[in-house]
Design an enzyme around this catalytic site. Structure first.
Site, PDB file in Angstrom:
ATOM      1  N   GLY A  44      86.352  30.488  44.228  1.00  0.00           N
ATOM      2  CA  GLY A  44      86.049  30.849  43.000  1.00  0.00           C
ATOM      3  C   GLY A  44      85.220  29.864  42.012  1.00  0.00           C
ATOM      4  O   GLY A  44      84.406  30.169  41.357  1.00  0.00           O
ATOM      5  N   CYS A  45      86.071  28.794  42.040  1.00  0.00           N
ATOM      6  CA  CYS A  45      85.664  27.874  41.109  1.00  0.00           C
ATOM      7  C   CYS A  45      84.299  27.082  41.709  1.00  0.00           C
ATOM      8  O   CYS A  45      83.468  26.702  40.728  1.00  0.00           O
ATOM      9  CB  CYS A  45      86.866  26.539  41.018  1.00  0.00           C
ATOM     10  SG  CYS A  45      88.177  27.151  40.262  1.00  0.00           S
TER      11      CYS A  45
END
Length: 152
Positions: A44-45
C-alpha cells in the site's frame, strides 16, 4: 490535542532520506502535502508513494511540495526512494515526534491483533502553515489524485 482544519500545523525538524534536516517551516510561502504512512516498501505504501511520484509535476506546477513521513530510518527511505524513483522528500521520524504531534499514532487492527501504528493520513497545509484539509485513513491507490483535486 486533535488537529483540525484552520489550526496552525505543528512545526518539526526531521532528517530526509539523505540525512539532511528538514523543517516544515522551510516551506513557508508554499503549500505542503504532508502524508504519513506506515512503512517503506510495503504494497500500500509503495502504491501511494508511486501515485504521488506520478503526479509530482502536477503538484509542482501548482506550487505544492509533497513530503512523506514514516518511522523508517533515513537509509530505508533512501533505498525506497531510489528503488521507485521518488522525486519528493521522505522524512524519518523514529522517535515519532511529528507522527504524535499530528495525532496519527493510533490503535490499529492488523491480522486480528490490536497494536499501535501509523494510520495513513494526509494533511494539506497552506502557504501560511495553516492546515486546510485532513484526510484520515486514506486509500493508498486514490489518495494522491484526491489530494491534487483538493488543491486545484
Amino acid at each position: 490535542m486533535i488537529l483540525q482544519p484552520g489550526m496552525k500545523a505543528p512545526d518539526f525538524t526531521l532528517q530526509d532520506q539523505d540525512g539532511t534536516p528538514v523543517s516544515l517551516s522551510d516551506f513557508a510561502g508554499k503549500r505542503v502535502v504532508l502524508y504519513f504512512y506506515p512503512k517503506d516498501n510495503t504494497p500500500g505504501c509503495t502504491r501511494q508513494a508511486c501515485g504521488f511520484s506520478a503526479l509530482y509535476d502536477d503538484f509542482r506546477r501548482i506550487h505544492a511540495e509533497v513530503i512523506g513521513i514514516s518511522k523508517d530510518s533515513t537509509s530505508s527511505h533512501a533505498k525506497f526512494a531510489e528503488k521507485h524513483g521518488l522525486p519528493f522528500i521522505l522524512l524519518s521520524d523514529p522517535e515519532r515526534t511529528a507522527i504524535e504531534a499530528y495525532g496519527v499514532w493510533q490503535e490499529k487492527k492488523m491480522a486480528g491483533k490490536v497494536g499501535m501504528g501509523v494510520v495513513r493520513t494526509t494533511f494539506i497545509i497552506d502557504e501560511n502553515g495553516i492546515i486546510t484539509a485532513i484526510m484520515p485513513k486514506v486509500k493508498p491507490d486514490t489518495n494522491p489524485a484526491e489530494v491534487l483535486q483538493a488543491l486545484l
